[in-house]
Design an enzyme around this catalytic site. Structure first.
Site, PDB file in Angstrom:
ATOM      1  N   VAL A   1      -5.116  -3.489  -3.318  1.00 16.35           N
ATOM      2  CA  VAL A   1      -6.459  -2.938  -3.154  1.00 16.35           C
ATOM      3  C   VAL A   1      -6.632  -1.763  -4.117  1.00 16.35           C
ATOM      4  O   VAL A   1      -5.767  -0.895  -4.202  1.00 16.35           O
ATOM      5  CB  VAL A   1      -6.699  -2.463  -1.704  1.00 16.35           C
TER       6      VAL A   1
ATOM      7  N   LYS B   1     -10.222  -5.898  -3.481  1.00 14.65           N
ATOM      8  CA  LYS B   1      -8.968  -6.490  -3.031  1.00 14.65           C
ATOM      9  C   LYS B   1      -8.675  -7.694  -3.921  1.00 14.65           C
ATOM     10  O   LYS B   1      -9.465  -8.627  -4.009  1.00 14.65           O
ATOM     11  CB  LYS B   1      -9.094  -6.921  -1.574  1.00 14.65           C
TER      12      LYS B   1
ATOM     13  N   GLY C   1      -0.526  -5.141   0.065  1.00 15.81           N
ATOM     14  CA  GLY C   1      -0.085  -5.839   1.263  1.00 15.81           C
ATOM     15  C   GLY C   1       0.412  -7.204   0.886  1.00 15.81           C
ATOM     16  O   GLY C   1       0.594  -7.513  -0.292  1.00 15.81           O
ATOM     17  N   GLY C   2       0.645  -8.007   1.898  1.00 20.56           N
ATOM     18  CA  GLY C   2       1.211  -9.318   1.655  1.00 20.56           C
ATOM     19  C   GLY C   2       0.337 -10.206   0.797  1.00 20.56           C
ATOM     20  O   GLY C   2       0.822 -11.065   0.076  1.00 20.56           O
ATOM     21  N   MET C   3      -0.960  -9.983   0.885  1.00 18.88           N
ATOM     22  CA  MET C   3      -1.861 -10.881   0.182  1.00 18.88           C
ATOM     23  C   MET C   3      -2.229 -10.371  -1.203  1.00 18.88           C
ATOM     24  O   MET C   3      -2.686 -11.140  -2.043  1.00 18.88           O
ATOM     25  CB  MET C   3      -3.164 -11.064   0.967  1.00 18.88           C
TER      26      MET C   3
ATOM     27  N   ASP D   1      -5.084  -9.574  12.914  1.00 15.72           N
ATOM     28  CA  ASP D   1      -4.198  -8.582  12.301  1.00 15.72           C
ATOM     29  C   ASP D   1      -4.697  -7.167  12.588  1.00 15.72           C
ATOM     30  O   ASP D   1      -4.716  -6.321  11.704  1.00 15.72           O
ATOM     31  CB  ASP D   1      -4.115  -8.852  10.802  1.00 15.72           C
TER      32      ASP D   1
ATOM     33  N   GLY E   1      -3.730   0.587  -2.224  1.00 13.88           N
ATOM     34  CA  GLY E   1      -2.902  -0.036  -1.197  1.00 13.88           C
ATOM     35  C   GLY E   1      -2.417  -1.392  -1.648  1.00 13.88           C
ATOM     36  O   GLY E   1      -2.898  -1.959  -2.621  1.00 13.88           O
TER      37      GLY E   1
END
Lengths: 199, 750
Positions: free
Chosen positions: B122, B137, B117-119, B231, B115
């Site tokens: 993963v 992560k 995401g913005g940060m 979130d 995965g």
């Protein structure tokens, strides 16, 4: 964007009699708000200050609407909006930079270093505005094309994926990738040109 | 090759770009282009110049931190999440020891990307020391070089590691010393709730309740440690395979509730679709924000789609703040009403209206789950808040007249009548059982549904033009009928005034806003009510609000009222009505002014200020920005009116309304007509006129200070005038000169 913009919008709408002008305002606010914000942040303003500057710019614009409405030779709303907002933004940014310096002596050097002359602010605003118009256009196009068409554009142009890999990923032939990415770009360009022609 | 050269043809390429070629011709062009570098280049050039391609790339290259997650449905205004690719990720890792692996991070063999995401990204990885699968992560490199992002990331790790709970993904290890900091978590084998919903659509009732309960349980543990997740959304809830267990993952943006320094205002780290209104508005958040997001998540489980959708993040956020989602049961009729009530309660715009703790919610959902599983043994639980059924079981209306608009009136009138006749629902603070099934609670706002037939000739067929139709219907309409409420049949009669609010604008056909008032004569059943309906069509939504006028002179002021806000869903042609209950503070005593406590009381989306002199009541409506009071006037303020309490001064013929800051104030006559701008020092109004003295700029009137008048019949306004000229004008209009009240008499407020 936030409540204050909305408030400005409501008061504006009450004054603007032309529904197209209202639409132009909305579009303008969506594009120019982030422009001002980002230029402010880029010049070392605190986020809260940057937000305030955005508010004040819009407020200044809103407050000038009546004088615009009363002019016989008023011309296009968007052109006027852009000019007035740009002037207001330059004013605010210059003013605030000075104020920030007076208020916080410890950061004086940093603030000085990041301070720009009004002319530099205005070119930063113009540059950021140009970018934002592209982003705006890209967002429009993205909504209007098939996902895989957009992906072909995005993967190859923005993520640097090769045409072959993109074709494999999107399960299509490379020829389609060449055309899909260019179709997207072509429409973005058209939208940008159209936007600029209208103002 | 030569053959290919011969076929290089810009016109063909151009036609292909414009998708104007028939299929077989396109295939030829594709064949050619694939083997001809020249044409590959030409396609690019024909689309846009190299400079434009570069400008585009520049524009996209320096996007700020984005709302991004795995859900593809979201797109921002030019803010597209950066898509991570394995190639990019591989650059971050050292070479793998095993050829089948992607790379290596310390003792962890990276298996695959699961995965992004913005940060960051993963990975699934294998811990070679402890010989177990883990999820890693990794902070995105562009963030790893940013101090605040690094700090946020390590704080995230600390915060998340501190929460040990069966419904929170456990953190094994945190590495923040490296170039690319990372967190090692337990690998949860299974899928995210988002995946599940994408795959199978709406979930089963038991599943919804179970997952909701477990997430509430996990949240409760985090909240007890002072952590707000910030979130909560389906993609952050993992569903373990073969075990009925949901785990909250990615306390990616969790932070101690009091740590407000790092995340900048205006930057919204959460996916906007599941944000709470306070997050969307950039206000401070607490645990109840997570409850809203969980409400939105439950909504999505019930319906298979997120509650607030729009073309860009700004619009999504605006919807979260301003509008109500389509009712769950319009999409999924099988969901019981009580669950809708719970979801609705969680999704209250005002956080004080929501359940106040995750634990409370968990217990409630647990009880509901037992009820569903064993209805014979477990009764449906009692909710600790007052649930409201906005619609009586039966109301029928018999129109006497043959007026076309009569059904329209009845649609609106229904609510008003119900307001009057169902005081038994209004026991504030008492406990009540969740309302069971009730009548279908949407009203379609189409001509057909309003009139029961196609529109009369001359009326626009399109719904957005309904405004015009109503405008054509301006005037007074009589409504008469019977209604049945709890077995009592009551005759009623009502007068409805369609004023076409903001008259002069409506006449031009440009300004889509109108207002309808429905007034019941005082001698009829209980209290006289006036309903004002404000309709504000926006590009995609129309907001309808019904506001019962609070009190009328001489009548006792009921202590509890309901207000209905509705939102119009153009896609589905339905109006969703949402009841809000509010209590008038200070109605039990007759003190001259409202106490501070009372004036600060909030309920639903409202702020109330009541000067209980028996006449003057002011209601704020947060999103729709109404203030409203009995008697002569209705005032309308800019939307930022949220926190400030307006002050009122009664003038001989109207009211003067003060707001702090730069809020603009509009005073509207009882006709629903315009309006005066800010800083008008003295205000008066009669039936047709508004007048006063402009101290500062007045929109639509003048930039010139001076006395002005506004004639709401003709729509004429004056500029700021000299007093003598102003008197002459009034005289010429045959109007007796009103007494203007000066600042010395009303007192300076600001």
């Amino acid at each position: 964007m936030n409540k204050d913009h909305t408030a400005t919008r409501v008061s504006l709408i009450l004054r603007l009699k032309n529904v197209d002008d209202v639409a132009a305002w909305d579009e303008f606010a969506a594009i120019y708000g982030p422009v001002v914000y980002r230029v402010a942040i880029g010049r070392g303003f605190q986020p809260a200050d940057a937000e305030n500057i955005v508010q004040e710019v819009f407020l200044a614009v809103a407050n000038s609407i009546s004088s615009w409405l009363e002019r016989d030779d008023r011309g296009r709303f968007r052109a006027w909006l852009l000019r007035i907002a740009r002037n207001a933004a330059v004013d605010m940014l210059t003013q605030r930079a000075t104020r920030a310096l007076g208020r916080d002596g410890s950061d004086a050097e940093a603030v000085l270093a990041s301070m720009l002359a009004p002319s530099e602010f205005s070119s930063a605003l113009d540059l950021e505005y140009e970018r934002m118009v592209f982003r705006w256009a890209a967002a429009q196009v993205r909504e209007s094309v098939e996902a895989h068409t957009w992906d072909a554009f995005w993967l190859t142009s923005m993520e640097g994926v090769t045409i072959e890999v993109a074709a494999e990923r999107l399960k299509t032939r490379t020829g389609n990738i060449y055309f899909a990415r260019s179709r997207v770009m072509s429409r973005i360009k058209q939208l940008v040109e159209q936007y600029e022609a209208e103002r | 090759m030569i053959e290919n050269r011969l076929r290089c043809n810009d016109a063909l390429l151009q036609a292909m770009l414009c998708e104007e070629l028939p299929t077989d011709a396109s295939n030829d062009v594709l064949d050619h282009v694939e083997s001809c570098q020249h044409c590959q280049q030409r396609v690019t050039e024909l689309a846009a110049s190299a400079a434009d391609w570069k400008r585009m790339a520049d524009a996209m290259s320096d996007l700020p931190e984005q709302h991004s997650d795995l859900s593809p449905s979201f797109s921002g205004l030019g803010q597209r999440p950066i898509h991570w690719t394995e190639a990019m990720a591989r650059q971050l890792l050292s070479a793998p020891t095993h050829p089948e692996m992607l790379g290596r991070l310390g003792r962890y063999e990276i298996e695959r990307l699961i995965g992004s995401g913005g940060m960051g990204v993963v990975f699934k990885a294998h811990d070679s020391e402890l010989n177990r699968p883990v999820a890693i992560k990794l902070l995105a490199p562009y963030l790893a070089s940013s101090g605040p992002a690094r700090r946020r990331f390590s704080r995230e790790a600390r915060a998340a590691a501190a929460v040990v709970h069966q419904h929170v993904v456990p953190i094994h290890n945190v590495e923040t010393e490296r170039d690319a900091p990372f967190i090692v978590m337990q690998f949860v084998s299974g899928e995210s709730l988002q995946d599940r919903i994408d795959r199978q659509g709406p979930l089963e009732l038991c599943e919804i309740l179970r997952i909701g309960m477990q997430v509430a349980d996990g949240l409760s543990a985090a909240h007890q440690q002072g952590l707000v997740h910030r979130d909560i959304k389906p993609s952050n809830i993992l569903l373990e395979e073969e075990v009925d267990r949901a785990l909250i993952s990615d306390f990616g943006l969790a932070r101690a509730a009091d740590d407000a320094t790092l995340t900048r205002p205006g930057f919204h780290p959460g996916t906007p679709q599941y944000m709470s209104p306070e997050q969307a508005a950039g206000l401070s958040v607490d645990a109840r924000s997570d409850l809203f997001s969980l409400g939105s998540t439950l909504y999505t489980m019930c319906t298979g789609r997120p509650p607030f959708r729009a073309e860009n993040s700004l619009s999504v956020m605006r919807r979260i703040v301003d509008s109500e989602p389509v009712p769950v049961r319009d999409i999924s009729p099988q969901i019981p009403a009580w669950l809708c009530t719970i979801v609705g309660k969680l999704m209250s715009k005002e956080k004080s209206e929501r359940p106040q703790s995750a634990a409370e919610l968990r217990d409630l959902l647990a009880a509901c789950l037992s009820h569903v599983q064993q209805p014979a043994i477990s009764p449906l639980p009692v909710v600790p808040w007052n649930s409201i059924d906005p619609f009586p079981k039966k109301i029928f209306l018999i129109s006497k007249g043959s007026i076309d608009v009569i059904s329209l009136i009845s649609v609106f009138a229904t609510f008003g009548l119900f307001l009057m006749l169902n005081p038994q629902d209004e026991q504030s603070g008492s406990k009540s059982t969740i309302v069971e099934e009730h009548e279908h609670n949407t009203v379609g706002l189409t001509w057909k549904s309003l009139l029961g037939k196609e529109p009369p000739s001359g009326y626009p067929a399109d719904l957005p033009l309904l405004i015009q139709g109503l405008n054509n219907s301006r005037g007074e309409w009589l409504f008469a009928g019977k209604m049945l409420s709890d077995g009592n049949e009551v005759e009623c009669e009502a007068k409805m005034q369609i004023n076409g609010g903001f008259l002069n604008r409506v006449q031009q056909g440009k300004f889509p806003q109108w207002q309808i008032s429905v007034a019941w004569p005082r001698e009829k059943p209980t209290n006289t009510l006036v309903l004002n309906v404000m309709v504000l069509p926006e590009p995609e939504t129309i907001k309808l609000m019904l506001i019962p006028q609070l009190a009328v002179e001489g009548n006792p002021v009921p202590s509890e009222h309901k207000m209905y806000g509705g939102s119009w869903d153009a896609e589905k042609s339905t109006v969703t009505w949402t009841p809000q209950s509010f209590r008038l503070p200070g109605t039990d005593n007759s003190s001259e002014t409202a106490s501070d406590d009372a004036s600060k009381e909030t309920n639903g989306a409202f702020r109330l200020v009541v000067k209980s002199d028996g006449e003057l009541h002011l209601v704020g409506y947060q999103q729709g920005s109404f203030i409203h009071f009995s008697g002569q006037s209705v005032a309308r303020v800019g939307e930022q009116y949220v926190e400030e309490q307006p002050a009122l001064e009664k003038l001989p013929n109207g009211y003067k309304v003060f707001f702090a800051g730069r809020t603009e104030v509009y005073v509207v006559t009882s006709n629903g007509d315009v309006v005066i701008g800010p800083r008008v020092e003295t205000i008066g109004c009669s039936d047709n006129m508004i007048y006063g003295k402009i101290i500062e700029y007045v929109p639509g009137h003048s930039d010139t200070p001076g006395y002005f008048w506004f004639d709401s019949t003709s729509g004429e306004t004056s500029k700021g005038l000299e007093l003598t000229k102003w008197r002459d004008d009034l005289k010429a209009k045959g109007i007796e000169e009103p007494r203007l009240v000066g600042p010395e008499e009303v007192g300076e407020q600001y």
